[in-house]
Design an enzyme around this catalytic site. Structure first.
Site, PDB file in Angstrom:
ATOM      1  N   ALA A  14      -6.993  -6.054  -8.243  1.00  0.00           N
ATOM      2  CA  ALA A  14      -6.235  -6.080  -9.117  1.00  0.00           C
ATOM      3  C   ALA A  14      -6.767  -5.058 -10.340  1.00  0.00           C
ATOM      4  O   ALA A  14      -6.231  -5.019 -11.315  1.00  0.00           O
ATOM      5  CB  ALA A  14      -6.199  -7.281  -9.837  1.00  0.00           C
ATOM      6  N   ASP A  64     -16.131  -7.944  -2.599  1.00  0.00           N
ATOM      7  CA  ASP A  64     -15.682  -7.351  -1.514  1.00  0.00           C
ATOM      8  C   ASP A  64     -14.898  -8.457  -0.693  1.00  0.00           C
ATOM      9  O   ASP A  64     -15.632  -9.347  -0.052  1.00  0.00           O
ATOM     10  CB  ASP A  64     -16.553  -6.600  -0.598  1.00  0.00           C
ATOM     11  CG  ASP A  64     -16.333  -5.979   0.850  1.00  0.00           C
ATOM     12  OD1 ASP A  64     -15.057  -6.229   1.338  1.00  0.00           O
ATOM     13  OD2 ASP A  64     -16.859  -5.346   1.402  1.00  0.00           O
ATOM     14  N   VAL A  65     -13.633  -8.356  -0.372  1.00  0.00           N
ATOM     15  CA  VAL A  65     -12.955  -9.668  -0.157  1.00  0.00           C
ATOM     16  C   VAL A  65     -13.196  -9.779   1.540  1.00  0.00           C
ATOM     17  O   VAL A  65     -12.860 -10.924   2.142  1.00  0.00           O
ATOM     18  CB  VAL A  65     -11.355  -9.714  -0.096  1.00  0.00           C
ATOM     19  CG1 VAL A  65     -11.028  -9.849  -1.828  1.00  0.00           C
ATOM     20  CG2 VAL A  65     -10.733  -8.219   0.269  1.00  0.00           C
ATOM     21  N   ASN A  91      -3.805  -9.591  -2.559  1.00  0.00           N
ATOM     22  CA  ASN A  91      -3.420  -8.123  -2.605  1.00  0.00           C
ATOM     23  C   ASN A  91      -4.274  -6.985  -2.304  1.00  0.00           C
ATOM     24  O   ASN A  91      -3.818  -6.023  -1.830  1.00  0.00           O
ATOM     25  CB  ASN A  91      -2.772  -7.915  -4.139  1.00  0.00           C
ATOM     26  CG  ASN A  91      -2.632  -6.361  -4.446  1.00  0.00           C
ATOM     27  OD1 ASN A  91      -1.585  -6.162  -4.072  1.00  0.00           O
ATOM     28  ND2 ASN A  91      -3.470  -5.683  -4.952  1.00  0.00           N
ATOM     29  N   SER A 143       3.264  -5.613   4.218  1.00  0.00           N
ATOM     30  CA  SER A 143       3.676  -4.382   4.103  1.00  0.00           C
ATOM     31  C   SER A 143       5.028  -4.177   5.037  1.00  0.00           C
ATOM     32  O   SER A 143       4.925  -4.909   5.897  1.00  0.00           O
ATOM     33  CB  SER A 143       2.681  -3.435   4.438  1.00  0.00           C
ATOM     34  OG  SER A 143       3.347  -2.192   4.847  1.00  0.00           O
ATOM     35  N   TYR A 156      -3.288  -0.552  10.569  1.00  0.00           N
ATOM     36  CA  TYR A 156      -2.812  -1.102   9.139  1.00  0.00           C
ATOM     37  C   TYR A 156      -1.432  -1.880   9.458  1.00  0.00           C
ATOM     38  O   TYR A 156      -1.308  -2.870   9.105  1.00  0.00           O
ATOM     39  CB  TYR A 156      -2.219   0.129   8.198  1.00  0.00           C
ATOM     40  CG  TYR A 156      -1.828  -0.313   7.018  1.00  0.00           C
ATOM     41  CD1 TYR A 156      -2.525  -0.527   5.924  1.00  0.00           C
ATOM     42  CD2 TYR A 156      -0.285  -0.262   6.816  1.00  0.00           C
ATOM     43  CE1 TYR A 156      -2.189  -0.926   4.663  1.00  0.00           C
ATOM     44  CE2 TYR A 156       0.316  -0.618   5.719  1.00  0.00           C
ATOM     45  CZ  TYR A 156      -0.777  -0.853   4.298  1.00  0.00           C
ATOM     46  OH  TYR A 156      -0.144  -1.371   3.287  1.00  0.00           O
ATOM     47  N   ALA A 159      -2.759  -5.050  10.998  1.00  0.00           N
ATOM     48  CA  ALA A 159      -3.318  -5.839  10.110  1.00  0.00           C
ATOM     49  C   ALA A 159      -2.267  -6.589   9.142  1.00  0.00           C
ATOM     50  O   ALA A 159      -2.196  -7.974   9.064  1.00  0.00           O
ATOM     51  CB  ALA A 159      -4.230  -5.371   9.030  1.00  0.00           C
ATOM     52  N   LYS A 160      -1.198  -5.891   8.964  1.00  0.00           N
ATOM     53  CA  LYS A 160      -0.123  -6.553   7.989  1.00  0.00           C
ATOM     54  C   LYS A 160       0.773  -7.425   8.559  1.00  0.00           C
ATOM     55  O   LYS A 160       1.289  -8.412   8.458  1.00  0.00           O
ATOM     56  CB  LYS A 160       0.770  -5.250   7.382  1.00  0.00           C
ATOM     57  CG  LYS A 160      -0.025  -4.599   6.388  1.00  0.00           C
ATOM     58  CD  LYS A 160      -0.723  -5.386   5.280  1.00  0.00           C
ATOM     59  CE  LYS A 160      -1.393  -4.371   4.031  1.00  0.00           C
ATOM     60  NZ  LYS A 160      -1.851  -5.189   2.930  1.00  0.00           N
TER      61      LYS A 160
HETATM   62  P1  NAP Z   1      -4.393   0.806  -4.362  1.00  0.00           P
HETATM   63  O1  NAP Z   1      -3.613   1.403  -5.351  1.00  0.00           O
HETATM   64  O2  NAP Z   1      -5.151   1.522  -3.287  1.00  0.00           O
HETATM   65  O3  NAP Z   1      -5.246  -0.412  -4.955  1.00  0.00           O
HETATM   66  C1  NAP Z   1      -6.057  -1.226  -3.915  1.00  0.00           C
HETATM   67  C2  NAP Z   1      -6.747  -2.278  -4.526  1.00  0.00           C
HETATM   68  O4  NAP Z   1      -7.391  -2.987  -3.717  1.00  0.00           O
HETATM   69  C3  NAP Z   1      -7.714  -1.671  -5.918  1.00  0.00           C
HETATM   70  O5  NAP Z   1      -7.783  -2.781  -6.526  1.00  0.00           O
HETATM   71  C4  NAP Z   1      -9.174  -1.842  -4.956  1.00  0.00           C
HETATM   72  O6  NAP Z   1      -9.901  -2.077  -5.913  1.00  0.00           O
HETATM   73  C5  NAP Z   1      -8.778  -3.027  -4.161  1.00  0.00           C
HETATM   74  N1  NAP Z   1      -9.568  -3.196  -2.714  1.00  0.00           N
HETATM   75  C6  NAP Z   1      -9.769  -2.377  -1.860  1.00  0.00           C
HETATM   76  N2  NAP Z   1     -10.804  -2.722  -0.851  1.00  0.00           N
HETATM   77  C7  NAP Z   1     -11.237  -3.869  -1.547  1.00  0.00           C
HETATM   78  C8  NAP Z   1     -12.082  -4.710  -0.872  1.00  0.00           C
HETATM   79  N3  NAP Z   1     -12.854  -4.695   0.160  1.00  0.00           N
HETATM   80  N4  NAP Z   1     -12.354  -5.823  -1.746  1.00  0.00           N
HETATM   81  C9  NAP Z   1     -11.577  -6.150  -2.791  1.00  0.00           C
HETATM   82  N5  NAP Z   1     -10.677  -5.263  -3.476  1.00  0.00           N
HETATM   83  C10 NAP Z   1     -10.453  -4.305  -2.574  1.00  0.00           C
HETATM   84  O7  NAP Z   1      -3.163   0.195  -3.612  1.00  0.00           O
HETATM   85  P2  NAP Z   1      -1.772  -0.603  -3.805  1.00  0.00           P
HETATM   86  O8  NAP Z   1      -0.844   0.288  -3.277  1.00  0.00           O
HETATM   87  O9  NAP Z   1      -1.664  -1.274  -5.123  1.00  0.00           O
HETATM   88  O10 NAP Z   1      -1.703  -1.710  -2.511  1.00  0.00           O
HETATM   89  C11 NAP Z   1      -1.858  -3.198  -2.781  1.00  0.00           C
HETATM   90  C12 NAP Z   1      -1.581  -3.667  -1.771  1.00  0.00           C
HETATM   91  O11 NAP Z   1      -0.105  -3.534  -1.442  1.00  0.00           O
HETATM   92  C13 NAP Z   1      -2.252  -3.464  -0.379  1.00  0.00           C
HETATM   93  O12 NAP Z   1      -2.301  -4.670   0.376  1.00  0.00           O
HETATM   94  C14 NAP Z   1      -1.417  -2.592   0.195  1.00  0.00           C
HETATM   95  O13 NAP Z   1      -1.550  -2.653   1.744  1.00  0.00           O
HETATM   96  C15 NAP Z   1       0.046  -3.199  -0.105  1.00  0.00           C
HETATM   97  N6  NAP Z   1       0.991  -2.177   0.169  1.00  0.00           N
HETATM   98  C16 NAP Z   1       1.250  -1.056  -0.671  1.00  0.00           C
HETATM   99  C17 NAP Z   1       2.107  -0.070  -0.461  1.00  0.00           C
HETATM  100  C18 NAP Z   1       2.180   1.189  -1.056  1.00  0.00           C
HETATM  101  O14 NAP Z   1       3.088   2.116  -0.773  1.00  0.00           O
HETATM  102  N7  NAP Z   1       1.523   1.374  -2.012  1.00  0.00           N
HETATM  103  C19 NAP Z   1       3.244  -0.510   0.478  1.00  0.00           C
HETATM  104  C20 NAP Z   1       3.123  -1.720   1.178  1.00  0.00           C
HETATM  105  C21 NAP Z   1       1.999  -2.753   0.900  1.00  0.00           C
HETATM  106  P3  NAP Z   1     -11.175  -0.971  -6.298  1.00  0.00           P
HETATM  107  O15 NAP Z   1     -10.278   0.320  -6.972  1.00  0.00           O
HETATM  108  O16 NAP Z   1     -11.819  -1.591  -7.246  1.00  0.00           O
HETATM  109  O17 NAP Z   1     -11.969  -0.456  -5.441  1.00  0.00           O
END
Ligand code: NAP
Length: 248
Positions: A14, A64-65, A91, A143, A156, A159-160
């Site tokens: 978050a 780290d989740v 998330n 996703s 990916y 996983a999703k």
């Molecule tokens: P983002 O901007 O890259 O943000 C990712 C978040 O996940 C960051 O807060 C990051 O924390 C955290 N994170 C990464 N690795 C982690 C870990 N090992 N433990 C705990 N936290 C971790 O991504 P987003 O686009 O918001 O995506 C959020 C979710 O939506 C994800 O599951 C992604 O797969 C899904 N999603 C995204 C899209 C898209 O197009 N953006 C589309 C479909 C689904 P730090 O920054 O502190 O490292």
């Protein structure tokens, strides 16, 4: 009264983007929120500050989740601060494109670890309290690629797709007390898309019937719906704010 008054929410990943949007919206609805982050403490603290400036309650917790001990401690800290986890949003996610012939095993394992195992681990520890209390909501951010797949994203997509199947199986196992649903967003303008090319974005847009890349605000209302009273009759579902990218 907000729809999440007197509830506590744990939102993983978050510190920014979709997770931040969900954390801020939950706080506006009255929830006490744990803002989990992995590496970006400054961004997580900014999320907390925004929530507090808005009159809400939140703390940032690093974990780290994909690490068993850290996932357990994340839930313990949430319980110590706010009395339990009423709403869990899994998330946190990573995306590191690679074709199958160039994908090293570490890249595959890392993606499965964060995006799928991380969802299992935080759920595993949070659900103990939910089962004791006989209530809870779990929202897994999957996703659209978990439904339709995408080139260079076999890990990916797997996983999703796993997160969606996990959601259905768990929803059956813990009904009727606990409701478990998934959100499968389409392409959303966040840091995750930072490394994509203009050509990729144009091609992606062409796949989306609503003809645009989505925003965090396109996703957040679905999470608010599933967490609150409006979500009372949903379980095992995958809702898709994706512009029609993956109709299912
Ligand atoms: P983002 O901007 O890259 O943000 C990712 C978040 O996940 C960051 O807060 C990051 O924390 C955290 N994170 C990464 N690795 C982690 C870990 N090992 N433990 C705990 N936290 C971790 O991504 P987003 O686009 O918001 O995506 C959020 C979710 O939506 C994800 O599951 C992604 O797969 C899904 N999603 C995204 C899209 C898209 O197009 N953006 C589309 C479909 C689904 P730090 O920054 O502190 O490292």
């Amino acid at each position: 009264m907000g729809s999440l008054e007197d509830r506590s929410a744990l939102v993983t990943g978050a510190s920014k983007s979709i997770g931040r949007g969900i954390a801020e919206a939950f706080a506006r609805e009255g929830a006490d929120v744990v803002v989990n982050y992995h590496s970006d403490e400054e961004a997580a603290e900014e999320t907390v500050e925004t929530i507090e400036d808005d009159g809400g309650t939140a703390i940032a917790v690093q974990a780290d989740v994909s690490d068993e001990d850290e996932a357990r401690q994340l839930v313990e800290r949430t319980t110590a601060e706010f009395g339990g986890v009423d709403v869990l949003v899994n998330n946190a996610g990573i995306l590191e494109p690679a074709t199958i012939d160039e994908m090293d095993v570490e890249t595959w394992d890392r993606t499965i670890s964060v995006d799928l195992r991380g969802t299992f681990l935080v759920t595993r520890f949070a659900i103990e309290g939910m089962l004791e209390r006989g209530s809870g909501r779990i929202i897994n951010v999957a996703s659209q690629l978990g439904i339709k797949g995408a080139e260079e994203l076999t890990h990916y997509s797997a996983a999703k797709g796993g997160v969606i199947a996990f959601t259905r199986a768990l929803a059956r196992e813990v009904a009727p007390d606990i409701q478990v649903n998934a959100i499968a967003p389409g392409p959303i303008e966040t840091d995750m898309l930072d490394d994509t090319t203009e050509e990729w974005r144009e091609n992606k847009k062409a796949e989306v019937p609503l003809d645009r890349i989505g925003t965090v605000d396109d996703v957040v209302p679905t999470a608010v719906l599933l967490a609150g009273d409006g979500g009372d009759y949903y379980t095992g579902q995958t809702l898709s704010p994706d512009g029609g990218d993956a109709m299912h």
